[in-house]
Design an enzyme around this catalytic site. Structure first.
Site, PDB file in Angstrom:
ATOM      1  N   LEU A   1       0.906  -1.079   0.159  1.00  0.00           N
ATOM      2  CA  LEU A   1      -0.112  -0.012  -0.069  1.00  0.00           C
ATOM      3  C   LEU A   1       0.871   1.151  -0.143  1.00  0.00           C
ATOM      4  O   LEU A   1       1.943   1.318   0.858  1.00  0.00           O
ATOM      5  CB  LEU A   1      -1.002   0.034   1.247  1.00  0.00           C
ATOM      6  CG  LEU A   1      -1.725  -1.124   1.280  1.00  0.00           C
ATOM      7  CD1 LEU A   1      -2.412  -1.098   2.785  1.00  0.00           C
ATOM      8  CD2 LEU A   1      -2.791  -1.379   0.374  1.00  0.00           C
TER       9      LEU A   1
ATOM     10  N   SER B   1      10.147   1.270   2.495  1.00  0.00           N
ATOM     11  CA  SER B   1       9.060   0.399   2.940  1.00  0.00           C
ATOM     12  C   SER B   1       9.192  -0.393   4.207  1.00  0.00           C
ATOM     13  O   SER B   1      10.217  -0.425   4.748  1.00  0.00           O
ATOM     14  CB  SER B   1       8.711  -0.883   2.021  1.00  0.00           C
ATOM     15  OG  SER B   1       8.612  -0.636   0.745  1.00  0.00           O
TER      16      SER B   1
ATOM     17  N   ILE C   1       1.751  -7.328   5.057  1.00  0.00           N
ATOM     18  CA  ILE C   1       1.304  -6.093   4.508  1.00  0.00           C
ATOM     19  C   ILE C   1       2.404  -5.241   4.099  1.00  0.00           C
ATOM     20  O   ILE C   1       3.370  -5.022   5.283  1.00  0.00           O
ATOM     21  CB  ILE C   1       0.387  -5.435   5.308  1.00  0.00           C
ATOM     22  CG1 ILE C   1      -0.995  -6.299   5.694  1.00  0.00           C
ATOM     23  CG2 ILE C   1      -0.011  -4.080   4.970  1.00  0.00           C
ATOM     24  CD1 ILE C   1      -1.686  -6.870   4.446  1.00  0.00           C
ATOM     25  N   GLU C   2       2.778  -4.508   3.234  1.00  0.00           N
ATOM     26  CA  GLU C   2       4.019  -3.467   2.990  1.00  0.00           C
ATOM     27  C   GLU C   2       3.359  -2.284   2.834  1.00  0.00           C
ATOM     28  O   GLU C   2       2.418  -2.026   2.050  1.00  0.00           O
ATOM     29  CB  GLU C   2       4.532  -4.035   1.797  1.00  0.00           C
ATOM     30  CG  GLU C   2       5.709  -3.054   1.285  1.00  0.00           C
ATOM     31  CD  GLU C   2       6.350  -3.560   0.106  1.00  0.00           C
ATOM     32  OE1 GLU C   2       7.415  -2.762  -0.344  1.00  0.00           O
ATOM     33  OE2 GLU C   2       5.813  -4.293  -0.779  1.00  0.00           O
ATOM     34  N   VAL C   3       3.752  -1.194   3.643  1.00  0.00           N
ATOM     35  CA  VAL C   3       3.495   0.176   3.641  1.00  0.00           C
ATOM     36  C   VAL C   3       4.605   1.008   3.099  1.00  0.00           C
ATOM     37  O   VAL C   3       5.712   0.561   3.707  1.00  0.00           O
ATOM     38  CB  VAL C   3       2.794   0.595   4.718  1.00  0.00           C
ATOM     39  CG1 VAL C   3       2.155   2.113   4.590  1.00  0.00           C
ATOM     40  CG2 VAL C   3       1.490  -0.183   5.196  1.00  0.00           C
TER      41      VAL C   3
END
Length: 92
Positions: free
Chosen positions: A37, A73, A84-86
């Site tokens: 994301l 990230s 989940i990668e932000v």
């Protein structure tokens, strides 16, 4: 390299069975996810929020290739143990 990803504003990484790359979902399976994301919120603010919610950070902040350029990230797992990668895009 030989990685595959889908791009439609966000990124979903596709792992080949038996050739998963790190980091990844806790138990990669047919229904597990590995999503990226993109946010404009500084990652340090995201990290502070996750820590306040007792969500462990698995990895980061680390540079990575993004769907549309270089990104920075962080990684954590959702309650179903999907990765989940932000990320923030790195200004060039």
């Amino acid at each position: 390299g030989d990685r595959k990803a889908l791009c439609f504003g966000q990124k979903i990484n596709l792992h080949e069975a038996g050739k998963e790359f790190e980091p990844k979902a806790a138990h990669p399976a047919l229904s597990s996810l590995d999503i990226c994301l993109i946010t404009e919120t500084p990652l340090q603010e995201v990290v502070q929020h996750l820590k306040a919610c007792d969500v462990p950070i698995e990895e980061g902040q680390v540079p990575r290739p993004g769907a549309k350029g270089s990104i920075m990230s962080i990684y954590f797992q959702d309650p179903n143990r999907n990765l989940i990668e932000v990320s923030n895009y790195i200004a060039s």
